[in-house]
Design an enzyme around this catalytic site. Sequence first.
Site, PDB file in Angstrom:
ATOM      1  CG  HIS A   1      -2.842  -0.727  -3.518  1.00 40.66           C
ATOM      2  ND1 HIS A   1      -3.005   0.611  -3.254  1.00 40.66           N
ATOM      3  CD2 HIS A   1      -3.043  -1.352  -2.335  1.00 40.66           C
ATOM      4  CE1 HIS A   1      -3.299   0.768  -1.980  1.00 40.66           C
ATOM      5  NE2 HIS A   1      -3.331  -0.407  -1.404  1.00 40.66           N
TER       6      HIS A   1
ATOM      7  CD  GLU B   1      -3.384   3.382  -6.125  1.00 43.31           C
ATOM      8  OE1 GLU B   1      -3.115   2.769  -5.059  1.00 43.31           O
ATOM      9  OE2 GLU B   1      -3.496   4.620  -6.171  1.00 43.31           O
TER      10      GLU B   1
ATOM     11  CG  ASN C   1      -3.160   4.217   1.042  1.00 38.66           C
ATOM     12  OD1 ASN C   1      -4.257   4.250   1.611  1.00 38.66           O
ATOM     13  ND2 ASN C   1      -2.562   3.083   0.729  1.00 38.66           N
TER      14      ASN C   1
ATOM     15  CB  SER D   1      -0.909   0.005   1.232  1.00 35.84           C
ATOM     16  OG  SER D   1      -0.148  -0.174   2.391  1.00 35.84           O
TER      17      SER D   1
HETATM   18  N1  3HC Z   1     -16.197 -11.018   1.068  1.00 31.59           N
HETATM   19  C1  3HC Z   1     -17.259 -11.051   0.258  1.00 31.59           C
HETATM   20  N2  3HC Z   1     -18.280 -10.174   0.353  1.00 31.59           N
HETATM   21  C2  3HC Z   1     -18.224  -9.251   1.325  1.00 31.59           C
HETATM   22  C3  3HC Z   1     -17.149  -9.150   2.212  1.00 31.59           C
HETATM   23  C4  3HC Z   1     -16.096 -10.088   2.047  1.00 31.59           C
HETATM   24  N3  3HC Z   1     -15.014 -10.062   2.815  1.00 31.59           N
HETATM   25  N4  3HC Z   1     -17.377  -8.132   3.065  1.00 31.59           N
HETATM   26  C5  3HC Z   1     -18.546  -7.585   2.719  1.00 31.59           C
HETATM   27  N5  3HC Z   1     -19.070  -8.255   1.672  1.00 31.59           N
HETATM   28  C6  3HC Z   1     -20.295  -7.950   0.907  1.00 31.59           C
HETATM   29  C7  3HC Z   1     -21.554  -8.307   1.617  1.00 31.59           C
HETATM   30  O1  3HC Z   1     -21.936  -9.633   1.322  1.00 31.59           O
HETATM   31  C8  3HC Z   1     -22.549  -7.311   1.051  1.00 31.59           C
HETATM   32  O2  3HC Z   1     -23.046  -7.722  -0.210  1.00 31.59           O
HETATM   33  P1  3HC Z   1     -24.421  -7.117  -0.841  1.00 31.59           P
HETATM   34  O3  3HC Z   1     -24.172  -5.673  -1.126  1.00 31.59           O
HETATM   35  O4  3HC Z   1     -24.647  -7.929  -2.066  1.00 31.59           O
HETATM   36  O5  3HC Z   1     -25.471  -7.292   0.224  1.00 31.59           O
HETATM   37  C9  3HC Z   1     -21.696  -6.077   0.799  1.00 31.59           C
HETATM   38  O6  3HC Z   1     -20.342  -6.518   0.757  1.00 31.59           O
HETATM   39  C10 3HC Z   1     -21.884  -5.100   1.906  1.00 31.59           C
HETATM   40  O7  3HC Z   1     -21.586  -5.763   3.142  1.00 31.59           O
HETATM   41  P2  3HC Z   1     -22.459  -5.633   4.464  1.00 31.59           P
HETATM   42  O8  3HC Z   1     -23.903  -5.494   4.142  1.00 31.59           O
HETATM   43  O9  3HC Z   1     -22.050  -6.721   5.392  1.00 31.59           O
HETATM   44  O10 3HC Z   1     -21.921  -4.329   5.147  1.00 31.59           O
HETATM   45  P3  3HC Z   1     -21.904  -2.862   4.621  1.00 31.59           P
HETATM   46  O11 3HC Z   1     -23.084  -2.541   3.786  1.00 31.59           O
HETATM   47  O12 3HC Z   1     -21.672  -2.088   5.868  1.00 31.59           O
HETATM   48  O13 3HC Z   1     -20.606  -2.794   3.679  1.00 31.59           O
HETATM   49  C11 3HC Z   1     -18.312  -2.537   3.249  1.00 31.59           C
HETATM   50  C12 3HC Z   1     -19.362  -3.173   4.126  1.00 31.59           C
HETATM   51  C13 3HC Z   1     -18.370  -3.149   1.847  1.00 31.59           C
HETATM   52  C14 3HC Z   1     -16.975  -2.838   3.888  1.00 31.59           C
HETATM   53  C15 3HC Z   1     -18.615  -0.987   3.134  1.00 31.59           C
HETATM   54  O14 3HC Z   1     -18.804  -0.437   4.402  1.00 31.59           O
HETATM   55  C16 3HC Z   1     -17.527  -0.224   2.436  1.00 31.59           C
HETATM   56  O15 3HC Z   1     -17.440  -0.177   1.208  1.00 31.59           O
HETATM   57  N6  3HC Z   1     -16.618   0.432   3.245  1.00 31.59           N
HETATM   58  C17 3HC Z   1     -15.471   1.162   2.739  1.00 31.59           C
HETATM   59  C18 3HC Z   1     -14.365   0.192   2.482  1.00 31.59           C
HETATM   60  C19 3HC Z   1     -13.134   0.865   1.957  1.00 31.59           C
HETATM   61  O16 3HC Z   1     -13.034   2.062   1.799  1.00 31.59           O
HETATM   62  N7  3HC Z   1     -12.129   0.038   1.670  1.00 31.59           N
HETATM   63  C20 3HC Z   1     -10.846   0.505   1.227  1.00 31.59           C
HETATM   64  C21 3HC Z   1      -9.928   0.598   2.416  1.00 31.59           C
HETATM   65  S1  3HC Z   1      -8.377   1.241   1.953  1.00 31.59           S
HETATM   66  C22 3HC Z   1      -7.496  -0.090   1.454  1.00 31.59           C
HETATM   67  O17 3HC Z   1      -7.913  -1.231   1.512  1.00 31.59           O
HETATM   68  C23 3HC Z   1      -6.151   0.213   0.903  1.00 31.59           C
HETATM   69  C24 3HC Z   1      -5.027   0.042   1.878  1.00 31.59           C
HETATM   70  O18 3HC Z   1      -3.826   0.334   1.202  1.00 31.59           O
HETATM   71  C25 3HC Z   1      -5.108   0.871   3.135  1.00 31.59           C
END
Ligand code: 3HC
Length: 284
Positions: free
Chosen positions: A141, A153, A191, A120
Amino acid sequence: MDIRKVAVIGGGTMGNGIAHVFAMQGIPVHLAEMNRELADKALAAIERNLERMVGKEKIDAARKKRTLEHITTFTDVAESVEGVDLVVEAVPENFELKKKVFSQIDQAAPEAAIFASNTSSISITRLAATTSRPGQFIGMHFFNPVPVMKLVEVVRGLDTSDRTVQIVEQMAERLEKTPVEVADYPGFVSNRVLMPMINEAIYCVYEGVADPEDVDAVMKLGMAHPMGPLRLADFIGLDVCLDILHVLHDGFKDPKYRPCPLLVKMVDAGKLGDKSGEGFYTYD
Ligand code: 3HC
């Protein structure tokens, strides 16, 4: 070049998500972890996430079964990269550790294999230079949760060839993701934009402007972010956020990336977010 077999090194949150999405497209995956216990844990996480997808009727039980059949776990990095066309490294964010892993991969992988790092924040150019094939080295990424987030990315190091970029972008599309190509500068784009927002949200708490729930409510309800920045910081890991801010601060020598003292203090106290059970929020 057709990618027929892939090795994923590291089965943590990112590594198991990456193995999951390759295997779901019918690509055989060699998933390497340090020992049997961690390998089994990674496989169990993939199974749970696939089951969640079955529950949401995104895939059926037969696809879940086929996906799991496409994953073979290994506890030896050198063995895991034999005969693969692409290696995706997803071990913890530590340059010396990644360098050591890439030296093992470099010796054992086929000559034509492409090396991708899911880092990252570590420079792709610097990692590539530790191998014998910087032209075949690239950043891939992914974002957490990998099965859900649509972006890859694609980070082009100084010597990454056009052919490597093209193959990896095609691969990302096969994974039903959108590749976005960026140059190798600290924090890439994701990031570099995300972490100052998270840091600023922490400053709002530090300076008593608002409490974490209200900072998050502003960003969720006012800007339609799926998670507020402090909830997201907990989800990513406060230690990871701090490390990335250090990379931005050191890389650009610009005080605008200075980590908030509250973030430093929380990491010192072991409050790392979801993984430690406490960060800006508490978790079961
Ligand atoms: N595997 C498969 N499916 C998953 C999953 C996983 N690990 N986690 C969540 N899901 C699916 C769920 O089944 C659900 O599917 P649906 O839309 O068909 O119902 C969907 O994702 C949404 O999950 P939930 O209903 O359980 O929960 P939320 O609606 O609260 O969504 C989230 C959870 C998808 C994590 C959402 O809150 C989100 O998009 N958050 C932001 C995440 C983000 O910004 N990530 C990037 C982080 S930065 C990074 O990774 C880079 C690094 O370098 C720091």
